[in-house]
Write a protein that holds these residues in place. Structure first.
Motif, short mmCIF file in Angstrom:
data_model
loop_
_atom_site.label_atom_id
_atom_site.label_comp_id
_atom_site.label_asym_id
_atom_site.label_seq_id
_atom_site.Cartn_x
_atom_site.Cartn_y
_atom_site.Cartn_z
N ASN A 121 0.83 -1.22 0.00
CA ASN A 121 0.00 0.00 0.00
C ASN A 121 0.85 1.26 0.00
OD1 ASN A 121 -2.43 -1.31 -0.07
ND2 ASN A 121 -2.59 -1.45 2.15
N PHE A 122 2.04 1.14 0.57
CA PHE A 122 2.93 2.30 0.66
C PHE A 122 3.39 2.76 -0.74
CE2 PHE A 122 7.11 4.31 1.40
CZ PHE A 122 6.78 5.22 2.40
N ILE A 123 3.56 1.79 -1.64
CA ILE A 123 4.07 2.16 -2.97
C ILE A 123 2.98 2.19 -4.05
CG2 ILE A 123 6.40 1.30 -2.53
CD1 ILE A 123 5.67 -1.19 -4.17
N LYS A 124 1.84 1.59 -3.75
CA LYS A 124 0.80 1.44 -4.78
C LYS A 124 0.32 2.79 -5.31
CE LYS A 124 -3.49 -1.19 -5.43
NZ LYS A 124 -3.30 -1.61 -6.76
N ASP A 125 0.18 2.87 -6.62
CA ASP A 125 -0.34 4.05 -7.34
C ASP A 125 0.61 5.25 -7.33
OD1 ASP A 125 -2.59 2.61 -7.98
OD2 ASP A 125 -3.73 3.34 -6.25
N ALA A 126 1.82 5.06 -6.81
CA ALA A 126 2.80 6.17 -6.80
C ALA A 126 3.71 6.05 -8.03
CB ALA A 126 3.64 6.11 -5.53
N VAL A 127 4.47 7.12 -8.27
CA VAL A 127 5.52 7.08 -9.29
C VAL A 127 6.79 6.61 -8.59
CG1 VAL A 127 6.86 8.43 -10.93
CG2 VAL A 127 4.46 9.03 -10.48
N LEU A 128 7.31 5.47 -8.99
CA LEU A 128 8.53 4.93 -8.36
C LEU A 128 9.74 5.43 -9.13
CD1 LEU A 128 7.46 1.21 -7.67
CD2 LEU A 128 6.87 3.30 -6.42
N ILE A 129 10.64 6.10 -8.42
CA ILE A 129 11.82 6.69 -9.07
C ILE A 129 13.08 6.03 -8.51
CG2 ILE A 129 13.13 8.82 -9.47
CD1 ILE A 129 10.56 10.39 -9.12
N PRO A 130 13.78 5.25 -9.33
CA PRO A 130 14.99 4.59 -8.83
C PRO A 130 16.13 5.59 -8.58
CG PRO A 130 14.70 4.14 -11.18
CD PRO A 130 13.49 4.92 -10.73
N VAL A 131 16.88 5.38 -7.51
CA VAL A 131 18.09 6.19 -7.28
C VAL A 131 19.07 5.84 -8.39
CG1 VAL A 131 20.06 6.51 -5.73
CG2 VAL A 131 17.74 6.38 -4.79
N PRO A 132 19.53 6.83 -9.14
CA PRO A 132 20.38 6.52 -10.31
C PRO A 132 21.84 6.29 -9.96
CG PRO A 132 20.02 8.89 -10.17
CD PRO A 132 19.29 8.28 -8.99
N LEU A 133 22.53 5.61 -10.85
CA LEU A 133 23.99 5.47 -10.75
C LEU A 133 24.62 6.51 -11.67
CD1 LEU A 133 24.49 1.60 -11.19
CD2 LEU A 133 24.39 2.90 -9.05
N HIS A 134 25.83 6.92 -11.34
CA HIS A 134 26.57 7.78 -12.28
C HIS A 134 26.89 6.96 -13.53
CE1 HIS A 134 30.01 10.15 -13.86
NE2 HIS A 134 29.27 11.15 -13.40
N ARG A 135 26.98 7.63 -14.67
CA ARG A 135 27.14 6.87 -15.92
C ARG A 135 28.41 6.01 -15.93
NH1 ARG A 135 28.24 12.10 -17.11
NH2 ARG A 135 30.27 12.51 -18.04
N ARG A 136 29.44 6.45 -15.19
CA ARG A 136 30.67 5.63 -15.14
C ARG A 136 30.39 4.33 -14.38
NH1 ARG A 136 33.99 10.22 -14.74
NH2 ARG A 136 33.94 10.21 -12.49
N LYS A 137 29.69 4.43 -13.25
CA LYS A 137 29.34 3.25 -12.46
C LYS A 137 28.40 2.35 -13.27
CE LYS A 137 29.81 2.52 -8.26
NZ LYS A 137 28.95 2.86 -7.17
N MET A 138 27.50 2.98 -14.00
CA MET A 138 26.54 2.24 -14.81
C MET A 138 27.29 1.43 -15.87
SD MET A 138 23.26 1.88 -15.10
CE MET A 138 22.26 1.05 -16.30
N ARG A 139 28.31 2.05 -16.44
CA ARG A 139 29.11 1.36 -17.47
C ARG A 139 29.83 0.16 -16.87
NH1 ARG A 139 30.54 6.09 -20.22
NH2 ARG A 139 32.39 6.35 -18.95
N SER A 140 30.41 0.35 -15.68
CA SER A 140 31.18 -0.76 -15.12
C SER A 140 30.26 -1.86 -14.57
CB SER A 140 32.17 -0.27 -14.06
OG SER A 140 31.47 0.31 -12.99
N ARG A 141 29.13 -1.48 -13.96
CA ARG A 141 28.23 -2.50 -13.39
C ARG A 141 27.32 -3.10 -14.47
NH1 ARG A 141 25.29 -0.95 -7.98
NH2 ARG A 141 27.42 -1.11 -7.24
N GLY A 142 26.91 -2.27 -15.38
CA GLY A 142 26.07 -2.77 -16.48
C GLY A 142 24.58 -2.71 -16.22
N PHE A 143 24.18 -2.40 -14.98
CA PHE A 143 22.75 -2.31 -14.66
C PHE A 143 22.62 -1.47 -13.40
CE2 PHE A 143 22.95 -4.96 -10.89
CZ PHE A 143 24.08 -5.73 -11.12
#
Ligand SMILES: [Zn+2]
Ligand SMILES: [Zn+2]
Length: 242
Positions: A121-143
């Motif tokens: 119920n806490f998350i239902k019907d809300a806009v869920l926004i993921p905490v982003p990674l920096h693009r460098r971290k994203m490149r090395s982790r891949g997801f």
């Protein structure tokens, strides 16, 4: 071999893998990836909790309290809910997703929701926004594990729940793990921004999604981006609470 033995053998062939927590067995527990006994070991946060950070509190449910951390370091974020307190099993579960990249572990999310009353119920019907990674971290982790978590949460919550990956990390920041609470806050200050072209018109309720809540510094830095843009209703939900 009895029927169950054959069934387990077949499951091992069809779904090779192991419990992400104890690293034994797999897919034998009502479709759960983790063993039910391992899920039992997780410290599910139910009942009394701090109304800001969601920390378990040893008081009756009817009394709404704010924990000493939240009194000393007030959060901009309205409130946080986490599924479980971090112990050895909780860390292993998150580790398998965040560092192991085992996305299918997220398929267990319906089992987690059963064990944390009110989370859905806490998350239902809300806009869920993921905490982003920096693009460098994203490149090395891949997801981005937070995006995976948000997507699965939205799927299970249903209704009007949506994922909007609208934040970006504009500044690469050193790891928070060895920093104090104040250092963490400074470390992530102004590290986030809305992605170009983001349109939040028509949205009202936002829930930031991350794998773990530690001091709330990162989530608060993300929340401030939305607050400054004129969206005051920002909460956060995480799997683990440190
Ligand atoms: Zn297990
Ligand atoms: Zn608190």
């Amino acid at each position: 071999m009895d029927w169950k033995g054959w069934k387990d053998a077949l499951i091992d062939v069809v779904f090779p893998g192991e419990c992400p927590i104890c690293e034994q067995g797999a897919y034998r527990n009502d479709g759960a990836f983790a063993c039910l006994s391992c899920l039992d070991e997780l410290l599910w946060i139910n009942g009394a909790r701090c109304k800001k950070c969601g920390e378990s509190m040893p008081v009756p449910v009817s009394i709404e309290l704010i924990c000493s951390n939240c009194r000393e370091f007030p959060l901009s974020i309205l409130s946080v809910r986490s599924m479980f307190k971090l112990n050895e099993q909780g860390r292993a579960l998150i580790h398998s997703i965040k560092y192991g990249g085992v996305k299918r572990v997220m398929g267990d999310a319906p089992h987690w929701f059963h064990r944390n009353r009110g989370f859905i119920n806490f998350i239902k019907d809300a806009v869920l926004i993921p905490v982003p990674l920096h693009r460098r971290k994203m490149r090395s982790r891949g997801f981005n594990q937070s995006l995976w978590i948000a997507e699965e949460f939205a799927k299970v919550a249903g209704g009007r729940t949506v994922v909007y990956d609208c934040l970006e990390r504009v500044r690469s920041t050193p790891s928070q793990t060895k920093l104090s609470r104040n250092e963490r806050r400074n470390n992530v200050k102004n590290a986030f921004a809305l992605r170009a072209g983001t349109c939040l018109d028509g949205f009202n309720e936002f829930v930031l999604i991350d794998d773990v809540y530690t001091t709330g510094s990162t989530l608060d830095a993300c929340a401030e981006v939305l607050l400054k843009s004129g969206y005051p209703k920002v909460r956060a939900a995480t799997m683990g609470h440190g």
